[in-house]
Design a protein around this motif. Structure first.
Motif, short mmCIF file in Angstrom:
data_model
loop_
_atom_site.label_atom_id
_atom_site.label_comp_id
_atom_site.label_asym_id
_atom_site.label_seq_id
_atom_site.Cartn_x
_atom_site.Cartn_y
_atom_site.Cartn_z
N LEU A 74 0.81 -1.22 0.00
CA LEU A 74 0.00 0.00 0.00
C LEU A 74 0.84 1.26 0.00
N ASN A 75 1.94 1.26 0.70
CA ASN A 75 2.72 2.48 0.85
C ASN A 75 3.83 2.65 -0.19
N TYR A 76 4.15 1.58 -0.89
CA TYR A 76 5.31 1.68 -1.76
C TYR A 76 5.14 1.05 -3.14
N LEU A 77 4.62 -0.15 -3.17
CA LEU A 77 4.60 -0.89 -4.44
C LEU A 77 3.34 -0.66 -5.26
N ARG A 78 2.25 -0.33 -4.61
CA ARG A 78 0.97 -0.20 -5.32
C ARG A 78 1.09 0.80 -6.46
N PRO A 79 0.55 0.44 -7.64
CA PRO A 79 0.58 1.36 -8.77
C PRO A 79 -0.15 2.65 -8.42
N GLY A 80 0.42 3.74 -8.86
CA GLY A 80 -0.24 5.02 -8.62
C GLY A 80 0.24 5.73 -7.37
N VAL A 81 1.05 5.06 -6.58
CA VAL A 81 1.58 5.71 -5.39
C VAL A 81 2.51 6.84 -5.80
N ARG A 82 2.24 8.01 -5.32
CA ARG A 82 3.07 9.16 -5.66
C ARG A 82 4.09 9.37 -4.56
N ARG A 83 5.28 9.72 -4.96
CA ARG A 83 6.35 9.95 -4.00
C ARG A 83 6.90 11.35 -4.20
N GLY A 84 7.71 11.77 -3.28
CA GLY A 84 8.32 13.08 -3.42
C GLY A 84 7.57 14.15 -2.65
N ASP A 139 -1.75 19.10 -13.52
CA ASP A 139 -2.17 17.96 -12.71
C ASP A 139 -1.36 17.92 -11.43
N PHE A 140 -1.78 17.03 -10.56
CA PHE A 140 -1.07 16.88 -9.30
C PHE A 140 0.41 16.65 -9.52
N GLY A 141 0.70 15.87 -10.50
CA GLY A 141 2.07 15.46 -10.68
C GLY A 141 3.01 16.52 -11.21
N LEU A 142 2.45 17.66 -11.53
CA LEU A 142 3.29 18.67 -12.16
C LEU A 142 3.87 19.67 -11.18
N GLY A 143 3.50 19.55 -9.94
CA GLY A 143 3.97 20.54 -8.98
C GLY A 143 5.42 20.33 -8.61
N GLY A 144 5.65 19.26 -7.91
CA GLY A 144 7.01 18.95 -7.53
C GLY A 144 7.63 19.91 -6.54
N ASN A 145 6.81 20.67 -5.86
CA ASN A 145 7.36 21.60 -4.90
C ASN A 145 7.55 20.95 -3.55
N GLY A 146 8.61 21.33 -2.92
CA GLY A 146 8.75 20.98 -1.53
C GLY A 146 8.13 22.11 -0.76
#
Length: 303
Positions: free
Chosen positions: A67-77, A281-288
């Motif tokens: 659930l926390n790491y391998l599941r497809p779609g898990v976003r990191r960063g 999209d969500f994935g385009l931010g990349g901000n810390g």
DNA sequence: AACGACCCCAACCGCCGTTAA
DNA sequence: GTTAACGGCGGTTGGGGTCGT
């Protein structure tokens, strides 16, 4: 890190099996084994899955890893500004309901949200010398941090929109509207711009519900600045909307529980503009959280 | 370069609710 | 009705990484 150790809490394993259970970080081979097995047999029945897959891990451990790491779609960063805003707002309402909060952040896990809260948010509270659940810190977040996040979101989306306009002839058709919290489309109107940050961190209360007619000039300023923001978003903002309970969470005192919230403001702004601009999209931010920190705003307010 | 302090996050722990036998 | 197995959730921790001295 290959230490073998039993896990007393794991059910349905013999002492011998428990003695062979592995703990600690997962190896690449274990990840591949787990991912491969889930791909072929599906999720669930984790204890059985662990045995069948030949993993010397507990079912719990397998489930967590998946659930926390391998599941497809898990976003990191790093969390985007939108995600941070949602976390802050949803935590106001629900408290430490990490799973529930994470449910509104596509691809994010409760563990990540929890870690963000504990490492980032609580750190700032500590720096300010107050408890994260204290009224003071919540006021700082609601009146300083969250407006800044919204401003940032607006700025980013405006920049994106400008780029899109310049390439409008090549723009693809807009996708159908998504559920509010899953739609990370940014406000490209003036919602965020109107969300002026409060000018003083010293005010003891900045929420509408607590702004009495005898409120300090600071509080009056805050009231006059925050209310139009919500109203302009059509979010039905009410100064009677939020009240902090003893746990630090907010509770709706009238109308829809989402009425007038930051996240709804974001969501509605997103939906309003879903058909009017190309949106990130969500994935385009990349901000810390480096784009803006509470340290920065705190210094700005004090200086 | 070496060391210690601090930070971050993956993983573990313990509890609780649900379900099936 | 009881109990064991299991999944889910929130809290906690340990170790690796980073930063400052």
């Amino acid at each position: 890190m290959e230490a073998m150790c039993g896990w007393p809490s794991s059910a349905s394993v013999s002492e011998d099996e428990a003695a062979e259970l592995r703990r600690g970080p997962w190896t690449v081979d274990e990840d591949a084994l787990l991912a491969g097995y889930v791909a072929g047999h599906g999720e669930g029945r984790w204890n059985e899955l662990a045995r069948a897959a030949g993993l010397r891990r507990t079912g719990k451990s397998c489930r967590l890893r998946w659930l926390n790491y391998l599941r497809p779609g898990v976003r990191r960063g790093d969390f985007t500004a939108r995600e941070q805003l949602l976390i802050l707002d949803l935590h106001f309402r629900w408290g430490n309901r990490w799973s529930k909060i994470a449910g509104h952040l596509p691809g994010r896990t409760d563990n990540e949200v929890k870690n963000y809260w504990r490492t980032r948010v609580q750190k700032h509270a500590k720096q300010l010398g107050c408890d994260v659940g204290s009224r003071r810190f919540q006021d700082v977040m609601r009146c300083l941090w969250m407006p800044r996040l919204l401003e940032r979101i607006y700025a980013e989306s405006a920049a994106t929109a400008a780029v899109d306009v310049s390439h409008s002839s090549a723009s693809p058709p807009h996708a159908p509207a998504q559920p509010a919290y899953q739609n990370d489309a940014a406000p490209v109107n003036d919602y965020a711009r109107r969300a002026e940050p409060c000018r003083s961190p010293n005010t003891s209360c900045v929420t509408g519900s607590s702004l009495s007619s005898e409120a300090s000039p600071d509080a009056q300023f805050l009231k006059s600045n925050s209310r139009p923001t919500m109203a302009s978003a059509g979010a039905g903002w009410s100064t009677e909307h939020c009240q902090y309970d003893s746990t630090g969470a907010t509770s709706a005192t009238s109308g829809d529980m989402f009425d007038g919230s930051w996240s709804e403001l974001l969501a509605r702004a997103s939906n309003d503009d879903a058909d009017s601009a190309g949106l990130p999209d969500f994935g385009l931010g990349g901000n810390g959280d480096n784009f803006w920190s509470l340290d920065d705003i705190w210094l700005q307010q004090l200086c």
